[in-house]
Motif scaffolding. Structure first.
Motif, mmCIF file in Angstrom:
data_model
loop_
_atom_site.group_PDB
_atom_site.id
_atom_site.type_symbol
_atom_site.label_atom_id
_atom_site.label_comp_id
_atom_site.label_asym_id
_atom_site.label_seq_id
_atom_site.Cartn_x
_atom_site.Cartn_y
_atom_site.Cartn_z
ATOM 1 N N VAL A 72 -5.497 7.129 -1.802
ATOM 2 C CA VAL A 72 -5.413 5.589 -2.598
ATOM 3 C C VAL A 72 -3.944 5.545 -2.020
ATOM 4 N N LEU A 73 -4.048 4.703 -0.469
ATOM 5 C CA LEU A 73 -2.969 3.525 -0.199
ATOM 6 C C LEU A 73 -2.224 2.522 -0.787
ATOM 7 N N GLU A 74 -0.719 2.735 -0.586
ATOM 8 C CA GLU A 74 -0.598 1.738 -1.054
ATOM 9 C C GLU A 74 0.847 0.543 0.326
ATOM 10 N N ALA A 75 0.038 -0.930 0.851
ATOM 11 C CA ALA A 75 0.924 -0.724 2.014
ATOM 12 C C ALA A 75 1.276 -1.740 2.012
ATOM 13 N N THR A 76 2.777 -1.946 2.547
ATOM 14 C CA THR A 76 3.964 -3.018 1.853
ATOM 15 C C THR A 76 4.552 -3.634 3.101
ATOM 16 N N ALA A 77 5.085 -4.767 3.407
ATOM 17 C CA ALA A 77 5.685 -6.024 4.400
ATOM 18 C C ALA A 77 6.549 -6.270 3.777
ATOM 19 N N THR A 78 7.693 -6.485 4.113
ATOM 20 C CA THR A 78 8.850 -7.011 3.342
ATOM 21 C C THR A 78 9.533 -7.891 4.811
ATOM 22 N N VAL A 79 10.036 -8.562 4.458
ATOM 23 C CA VAL A 79 10.481 -9.704 5.867
ATOM 24 C C VAL A 79 11.538 -9.223 6.317
ATOM 25 N N THR A 80 12.063 -9.158 7.368
ATOM 26 C CA THR A 80 13.521 -9.137 8.114
ATOM 27 C C THR A 80 14.542 -9.752 8.559
ATOM 28 N N ARG A 81 13.328 -11.176 9.244
ATOM 29 C CA ARG A 81 13.732 -11.431 10.372
ATOM 30 C C ARG A 81 12.663 -12.758 9.619
ATOM 31 N N VAL A 82 13.039 -14.490 9.764
ATOM 32 C CA VAL A 82 12.956 -15.910 10.121
ATOM 33 C C VAL A 82 13.692 -16.374 10.684
ATOM 34 N N GLU A 92 5.405 -0.434 5.981
ATOM 35 C CA GLU A 92 5.115 0.840 5.524
ATOM 36 C C GLU A 92 3.747 1.037 4.708
ATOM 37 N N ALA A 93 3.353 2.323 5.416
ATOM 38 C CA ALA A 93 2.097 2.589 4.185
ATOM 39 C C ALA A 93 2.556 4.125 3.630
ATOM 40 N N ARG A 94 1.871 4.254 2.697
ATOM 41 C CA ARG A 94 2.185 5.634 1.000
ATOM 42 C C ARG A 94 0.762 6.060 0.501
ATOM 43 N N VAL A 95 0.983 7.536 0.783
ATOM 44 C CA VAL A 95 -0.098 7.895 -0.488
ATOM 45 C C VAL A 95 0.312 8.186 -1.610
ATOM 46 N N VAL A 96 -0.465 7.499 -2.586
ATOM 47 C CA VAL A 96 -0.185 7.511 -4.109
ATOM 48 C C VAL A 96 -0.742 8.286 -4.316
ATOM 49 N N CYS A 97 -2.060 8.714 -4.277
ATOM 50 C CA CYS A 97 -3.368 9.403 -5.220
ATOM 51 C C CYS A 97 -3.742 9.863 -3.798
ATOM 52 N N ARG A 98 -4.120 11.072 -4.173
ATOM 53 C CA ARG A 98 -4.720 12.120 -3.277
ATOM 54 C C ARG A 98 -6.160 12.873 -3.616
ATOM 55 N N SER A 99 -7.041 13.513 -3.276
ATOM 56 C CA SER A 99 -8.716 13.985 -3.413
ATOM 57 C C SER A 99 -7.835 15.275 -3.675
ATOM 58 N N ARG A 100 -8.580 16.042 -4.656
ATOM 59 C CA ARG A 100 -8.605 17.255 -5.085
ATOM 60 C C ARG A 100 -9.558 18.640 -4.778
ATOM 61 N N PRO A 101 -10.719 18.599 -3.100
ATOM 62 C CA PRO A 101 -11.555 18.991 -3.448
ATOM 63 C C PRO A 101 -11.588 20.854 -4.035
ATOM 64 N N ASP A 102 -10.043 21.468 -4.205
ATOM 65 C CA ASP A 102 -9.879 22.374 -4.625
ATOM 66 C C ASP A 102 -9.778 22.828 -6.129
#
Length: 130
Positions: A72-82, A92-102
């Motif tokens: 499960v990916l979370e992608a965030t955008a932040t305005v740094t200049r207008v 920034e993209a982060r993995v917040v959940c991951r499968s556990r096939p083990d």
């Protein structure tokens, strides 16, 4: 004086389906995350300027860790200049959940600490005011 749109944050979350795995180990290509960045940038343009805008360029894309099917990916955008018609966004993209096939065929877990998988800076343009 700073623009009130600077610092605005938009976040999307998405499950990565197994059909998007292209490589061994259920790895997903980097373009998948760049597509998410495009989607979050579109929402940002709608929120800041009332228009979907156009993505003009990426700068400094960094692939930092693998993305796997079942994440499960979370992608965030932040305005740094207008600017007058352009906006610079930090992504920034982060993995917040991951499968556990083990642990089982459909096992997964919420990560205590998200894994940063991709960072980038991008420029979007929006129509000028009439």
């Amino acid at each position: 004086m700073s623009d009130p749109r600077e610092g605005l944050v938009v976040t999307h979350r998405r499950y990565v389906p197994y059909g998007h795995a292209h490589y061994g180990g259920s790895l997903v290509d980097g373009a998948y995350v760049l597509g998410m960045f495009g989607d979050v940038a579109t929402e940002m343009c709608v929120r800041t300027d009332g228009d979907e805008g156009l993505f003009a360029s990426y700068d400094d894309v960094q692939f930092r860790a693998p993305v796997r099917a079942g994440d499960v990916l979370e992608a965030t955008a932040t305005v740094t200049r207008v600017g007058r018609r352009s906006r610079t966004l930090a992504f920034e993209a982060r993995v917040v959940c991951r499968s556990r096939p083990d642990k089982g065929e459909s096992a997964a877990e919420v990560l205590t600490e998200p894994i940063v998988v991709v960072t980038a800076t991008g420029t979007v343009v929006v129509p000028g005011t009439a």
